[in-house]
Design a protein around this motif. Structure first.
Motif: not given
Ligand code: AMP
Ligand code: MN
Ligand code: MN
Length: 326
Positions: A34-36, A164-170, A176-181, A192-203
């Protein structure tokens, strides 16, 4: 004429170079994550908004769980034959251009831009925009997008948030620094569609993948007083469960998550290639261990490709980890 320079470039220098060129090939690393991909697609979208021609090179197929990314349908192993001489090849998320695979045409430093956050980047480009403290290459790209002054839309924001979500492992790893958040919050406000990313990449997991995880857990070995956990996956295990190489991505983290484990390794002997994923919870530098065997990565997450048999790999990786303090 600007000199080639093996040093870290400024966002301004890189943005000026991007404005000068007319055509870009965004290059992802083999077995793209997801990062590259997210970093390349985000910058590619921004460059298209500036009227540039943009292509996407990926040696390997886009994994099923990343096909939702905007631009994913344009990624290809084939490049057109009419690329202009000023085409800039933009390598995202790799410390060495060779991680892009074999499919690229011969390139000179003059036509390479290196954007990354790995430790020990080879600074192989004409410009090297490498920020090791950033959580993802996508967040490195953000500095360029701000410098370019391109309006950020929901598609670009989804690409960057995916990095960000891929490389911080969700949002779980130590990067997962304050800057990243903070940046993630800004991206969500931009759509940004966080729900979609969560569903597709993690759940969503394939049943075959969960069965494969069971087999990997069956084969788990604990050594060094239970602080080192490793396991493997081979073609026979894939055939038994119906899973494939893509399904193995996160499993090394399950090994690291076992009580008392400080370092984990997953050996993947698939299709005649032996790739090793290493993870640490902070005591042992697995980037240094991987580098001893020709690989690389980060302090807590690294990888390598091993030439040799599985038993030899078990032995060599253990020795490399011991040399780094396991
Ligand atoms: P992986 O275990 O494949 O998720 O990779 C973990 C980290 O190690 C990522 O940052 C990769 O870019 C890096 N990495 C994996 N394999 C290699 C390799 N053969 N050479 C250099 N870096 C690698
Ligand atoms: Mn990567
Ligand atoms: Mn990365």
């Amino acid at each position: 004429m600007i000199e080639s320079q093996a040093r870290i470039s400024s966002a301004r220098e890189v943005a000026d170079e991007l404005r000068r060129r007319s055509c870009f090939v965004m290059v992802s690393h083999v077995k793209p994550d997801g990062d590259t991909l997210g970093a390349g697609f985000a910058l590619g979208l921004a460059l298209k908004r500036l009227g540039k021609r943009v292509l996407y090179f990926a040696e390997d197929a886009i994994p099923r769980n990343l096909r939702f990314l905007p631009e994913a349908q344009y990624a290809s192993r084939q490049l057109p034959s009419d690329l202009p001489a000023d085409t800039l090849f933009v390598f995202c998320d790799m410390s060495d251009w060779r991680r892009a695979g074999d499919g690229l045409p011969a390139l000179t430093r003059e036509n390479m831009l290196d954007i990354d956050h790995h430790l020990g980047n080879a600074l192989f480009g004409k410009f090297n925009f490498v920020l090791e403290t950033e959580c993802s290459t996508g967040s490195v790209v953000m500095h360029l997008l701000r410098e370019l002054g391109v309006p950020l839309d929901a598609s670009i924001a989804t690409c960057i948030l995916t990095t960000i979500m891929t490389d911080t492992g969700g949002f779980m790893h130590s990067n997962t620094t304050a800057d990243a958040l903070d940046l993630s919050a800004q991206l969500i406000r931009l759509g940004a569609d966080k729900e979609k990313i969560t569903e597709e990449v993690f759940l969503r997991k394939r049943v075959a993948a969960t069965k494969l995880l069971g087999r990997i857990i069956d084969e788990m070995t604990l050594k060094h007083g239970g602080s080192y956990c490793y396991s493997y996956v081979d073609d026979a295990m894939l055939a038994q469960t119906g899973a494939d190489g893509e399904d193995t991505e996160d499993f090394v983290n399950v090994l690291l998550g076992q009580e008392g484990v400080n370092v984990a390794a997953l050996f993947k002997a698939i299709d005649g290639e032996l790739r090793v994923s290493l993870r640490s919870n902070g005591g042992v530098n697995v980037q240094a261990a991987a580098a001893r065997l020709g690989g690389g990565g980060h302090f807590r997450a690294s990888g390598l490709t091993f030439k040799g048999t599985l038993p030899n790999a078990f032995e060599s990786v253990e020795q490399a980890l011991i040399a780094e303090g396991l």
